[in-house]
Motif scaffolding. Structure first.
Motif, short mmCIF file in Angstrom:
data_model
loop_
_atom_site.label_atom_id
_atom_site.label_comp_id
_atom_site.label_asym_id
_atom_site.label_seq_id
_atom_site.Cartn_x
_atom_site.Cartn_y
_atom_site.Cartn_z
N VAL A 97 0.84 -1.19 0.00
CA VAL A 97 0.00 0.00 0.00
C VAL A 97 0.88 1.25 0.00
O VAL A 97 1.87 1.31 0.71
CB VAL A 97 -0.94 -0.01 1.23
N GLU A 125 -4.54 6.37 1.66
CA GLU A 125 -4.14 5.41 0.63
C GLU A 125 -4.43 5.97 -0.76
O GLU A 125 -5.52 6.44 -1.04
CB GLU A 125 -4.87 4.08 0.81
N ARG A 146 -2.42 0.74 -4.43
CA ARG A 146 -2.02 -0.53 -3.83
C ARG A 146 -1.77 -1.56 -4.92
O ARG A 146 -2.32 -1.48 -6.01
CB ARG A 146 -3.05 -1.04 -2.83
N THR A 186 -9.47 0.76 -3.27
CA THR A 186 -8.85 -0.30 -2.46
C THR A 186 -9.38 -1.69 -2.78
O THR A 186 -8.89 -2.67 -2.23
CB THR A 186 -9.06 -0.02 -0.96
#
Length: 181
Positions: free
Chosen positions: A137, A144, A147, A159
């Motif tokens: 990540v 974030e 990833r 995500t």
């Protein structure tokens, strides 16, 4: 040895190179009594001192009362990790090896089977690994942004690997998709 004075120092001496038979202390290791605000009062440190030129030896490194290694400074915050490297210029952490150097990170209550690792392969490649198959990540501003999941899919701005969440997905099969609501 007793506290205070030279009796609490393990000294390394060197002879002057100007023909004099006199010697000077080039370096020493010493216990240090300190009022340690984050580990309790009257803490004990082990200090490592080295000399530069004609100046008196200066503390370069210490091991504090909880086992933290502190390099380039004598004070740290209560949230310091086990190793703290500080410098007035950009600090460097250099790993040298005759083979392929690597750094492995894992929790001491865990084992090396659950870790992440950075490897340098002697001028041919640099690898970042997660062990076991967990996502890698990347964050900016504590959020974030991208990833790489355990299947090798790269997700940007999302995500989960789906078509309903906003963001970009590049799959390990070479297909890409952009989704926006």
């Amino acid at each position: 040895s007793t506290a205070g004075g030279d009796s609490s120092k393990f000294s390394f001496w060197r002879n002057y190179t100007n023909g004099s038979s006199a010697a000077f202390r080039a370096a020493y290791i010493s216990n240090i009594n300190s009022d340690d605000s984050y580990n309790g009062s009257n803490a004990q440190f082990l200090g490592f001192f080295t000399k530069s030129g004609t100046a008196e030896p200066v503390e370069r490194m210490r091991i504090d009362s909880v086992g933290s290694l502190i390099v380039g400074t004598t004070s740290v915050s209560a949230t310091v990790e086990k190793v703290s490297i500080q410098s007035n210029s950009a600090p460097n952490l250099i790993l040298r090896s005759t083979g392929n150097p690597s750094m492995r990170f894992y929790n001491s209550s865990d084992n090396a089977a659950n870790s992440c690792q950075i490897n340098y392969y002697s001028g041919t490649s640099l690898s970042f690994e997660t062990i076991p198959a967990i996502p890698m990540v990347f964050l900016t501003n504590n959020t974030e942004r991208m990833r790489i999941d355990s299947s090798g899919n790269m997700l940007v701005g999302k995500t989960v690997n789906d078509t309903t969440t906003n963001g970009c997905n590049i799959s390990n099969a070479g297909r890409g998709s952009f989704s926006s609501n």
